[in-house]
Design a protein around this motif. Structure first.
Motif, mmCIF file in Angstrom:
data_model
loop_
_atom_site.group_PDB
_atom_site.id
_atom_site.type_symbol
_atom_site.label_atom_id
_atom_site.label_comp_id
_atom_site.label_asym_id
_atom_site.label_seq_id
_atom_site.Cartn_x
_atom_site.Cartn_y
_atom_site.Cartn_z
ATOM 1 N N PHE A 40 1.793 3.830 -26.826
ATOM 2 C CA PHE A 40 2.159 2.835 -27.831
ATOM 3 C C PHE A 40 1.293 1.573 -27.737
ATOM 4 N N ASN A 41 0.109 1.713 -27.146
ATOM 5 C CA ASN A 41 -0.838 0.608 -26.992
ATOM 6 C C ASN A 41 -0.205 -0.586 -26.267
ATOM 7 N N ARG A 42 0.686 -0.304 -25.320
ATOM 8 C CA ARG A 42 1.398 -1.375 -24.603
ATOM 9 C C ARG A 42 0.533 -2.003 -23.509
ATOM 10 N N ARG A 43 -0.458 -1.283 -23.013
ATOM 11 C CA ARG A 43 -1.393 -1.795 -22.007
ATOM 12 C C ARG A 43 -0.667 -2.552 -20.886
ATOM 13 N N PRO A 44 0.146 -1.862 -20.097
ATOM 14 C CA PRO A 44 0.965 -2.536 -19.086
ATOM 15 C C PRO A 44 0.204 -2.951 -17.820
ATOM 16 N N TRP A 45 -1.065 -2.658 -17.759
ATOM 17 C CA TRP A 45 -1.838 -2.850 -16.534
ATOM 18 C C TRP A 45 -2.174 -4.309 -16.238
ATOM 19 N N HIS A 46 -2.489 -4.525 -14.967
ATOM 20 C CA HIS A 46 -3.071 -5.779 -14.487
ATOM 21 C C HIS A 46 -3.974 -5.377 -13.324
ATOM 22 N N GLU A 127 2.662 0.296 -0.972
ATOM 23 C CA GLU A 127 2.822 -0.603 -2.106
ATOM 24 C C GLU A 127 3.406 -1.945 -1.668
ATOM 25 N N GLU A 128 4.411 -1.932 -0.805
ATOM 26 C CA GLU A 128 4.986 -3.181 -0.296
ATOM 27 C C GLU A 128 3.933 -3.988 0.462
ATOM 28 N N TYR A 129 3.130 -3.304 1.254
ATOM 29 C CA TYR A 129 2.071 -3.956 2.020
ATOM 30 C C TYR A 129 1.078 -4.654 1.090
ATOM 31 N N VAL A 130 0.591 -3.937 0.070
ATOM 32 C CA VAL A 130 -0.393 -4.493 -0.871
ATOM 33 C C VAL A 130 0.249 -5.606 -1.695
ATOM 34 N N ARG A 131 1.473 -5.408 -2.128
ATOM 35 C CA ARG A 131 2.190 -6.422 -2.917
ATOM 36 C C ARG A 131 2.276 -7.740 -2.134
ATOM 37 N N GLU A 132 2.654 -7.655 -0.865
ATOM 38 C CA GLU A 132 2.773 -8.850 -0.028
ATOM 39 C C GLU A 132 1.400 -9.498 0.207
ATOM 40 N N ILE A 136 1.701 -9.877 -5.454
ATOM 41 C CA ILE A 136 1.995 -9.170 -6.703
ATOM 42 C C ILE A 136 3.483 -9.277 -7.023
ATOM 43 N N PRO A 137 3.831 -9.694 -8.254
ATOM 44 C CA PRO A 137 5.249 -9.814 -8.631
ATOM 45 C C PRO A 137 5.992 -8.474 -8.562
ATOM 46 N N ASN A 139 7.924 -6.853 -10.633
ATOM 47 C CA ASN A 139 7.916 -5.934 -11.776
ATOM 48 C C ASN A 139 6.575 -5.205 -11.936
ATOM 49 N N TYR A 140 5.575 -5.582 -11.137
ATOM 50 C CA TYR A 140 4.292 -4.874 -11.170
ATOM 51 C C TYR A 140 4.252 -3.867 -10.039
ATOM 52 N N ARG A 141 3.898 -2.654 -10.396
ATOM 53 C CA ARG A 141 3.794 -1.578 -9.419
ATOM 54 C C ARG A 141 2.326 -1.314 -9.116
ATOM 55 N N VAL A 142 2.023 -0.987 -7.885
ATOM 56 C CA VAL A 142 0.650 -0.718 -7.467
ATOM 57 C C VAL A 142 0.418 0.786 -7.501
ATOM 58 N N VAL A 143 -0.512 1.201 -8.331
ATOM 59 C CA VAL A 143 -0.815 2.622 -8.468
ATOM 60 C C VAL A 143 -1.858 3.046 -7.449
ATOM 61 N N CYS A 144 -2.993 2.316 -7.428
ATOM 62 C CA CYS A 144 -4.097 2.717 -6.565
ATOM 63 C C CYS A 144 -5.040 1.543 -6.361
ATOM 64 N N ILE A 145 -6.001 1.771 -5.496
ATOM 65 C CA ILE A 145 -7.104 0.828 -5.294
ATOM 66 C C ILE A 145 -8.383 1.632 -5.478
ATOM 67 N N ILE A 146 -9.283 1.118 -6.306
ATOM 68 C CA ILE A 146 -10.577 1.767 -6.515
ATOM 69 C C ILE A 146 -11.627 0.980 -5.742
ATOM 70 N N GLY A 147 -12.232 1.612 -4.748
ATOM 71 C CA GLY A 147 -13.344 1.006 -4.022
ATOM 72 C C GLY A 147 -14.616 1.257 -4.808
ATOM 73 N N VAL A 148 -15.464 0.223 -4.949
ATOM 74 C CA VAL A 148 -16.672 0.324 -5.782
ATOM 75 C C VAL A 148 -17.845 -0.328 -5.065
ATOM 76 N N GLY A 149 -19.014 0.271 -5.211
ATOM 77 C CA GLY A 149 -20.228 -0.333 -4.668
ATOM 78 C C GLY A 149 -21.441 0.525 -4.959
ATOM 79 N N TYR A 150 -22.573 0.071 -4.437
ATOM 80 C CA TYR A 150 -23.810 0.854 -4.544
ATOM 81 C C TYR A 150 -23.788 1.909 -3.445
ATOM 82 N N PRO A 151 -23.978 3.160 -3.795
ATOM 83 C CA PRO A 151 -23.825 4.231 -2.808
ATOM 84 C C PRO A 151 -24.903 4.200 -1.720
#
Length: 178
Positions: A40-46, A127-132, A136-137, A139-151
């Protein structure tokens, strides 16, 4: 690069060069996430962009198997407001995958660290660890962490052997596709 070439060549990488990801490229990664579909184009992400070495080291302790975050130059924590959508997991997961595909297209590499439904230790969820750690408020749930860089490593593209045609049915479960 052709789309199917991206799909075949994109592989999770956990060894990175000690080279920061320019802000311009980070913004392109976020743009890819913003362009992902959502119910529904709600875009709930942060998204929380983390490039602070101490925070990255702390994130690497979120759960067993997250140690690659200690050496990555950038991480994007993918969260979603569960009050905005009942399919926040799916919406945020699609956005996370868009980040990974965009990273590869931009000459970067990435890997996914699952946080949702994982434990930090016997008493606390990842999730509790990352939230603290990141403030993170609730009502926001932590799905994942994407690590990014030059390989700092290259992996071979996926071949035909990963195409599992036996896991496709036609019109009824178990009816062969081919």
């Amino acid at each position: 690069m052709e789309f199917f070439e991206v799909l075949r060549k994109r592989r999770s990488v956990r060894r990175f060069q000690e080279r920061p990801v320019p802000r311009k490229l980070v913004e392109k990664l976020l743009e890819a996430a913003f362009l992902s579909p959502s119910s529904f184009n709600r875009r709930p992400w942060h998204f929380i962009v983390v490039d602070d070495k101490e925070k990255l080291l702390a994130l690497s302790k979120a759960k067993p198997g997250a140690s690659g975050l200690a050496t990555v130059p950038l991480a994007i924590v993918v969260t979603a407001d569960e009050s905005r959508s009942d399919v926040w997991v799916e919406d945020a997961s699609i956005a996370a995958e868009h980040i990974q595909l965009a990273a590869f297209d931009l000459g970067l590499s990435s890997f996914w660290v699952q946080i949702r439904n994982r434990m930090n230790d016997e008493k606390r969820t990842a999730e509790e660890y990352v939230r603290e750690l990141l403030g993170i408020p609730e009502n926001y749930r932590v799905v994942c962490i994407i690590g990014v860089g030059y390989p700092a490593e290259r992996k071979e593209p996926r071949g035909e052997e990963v195409l599992e045609w036996d896991k496709v049915s036609l019109n009824r479960f178990g009816e062969p596709w081919k």
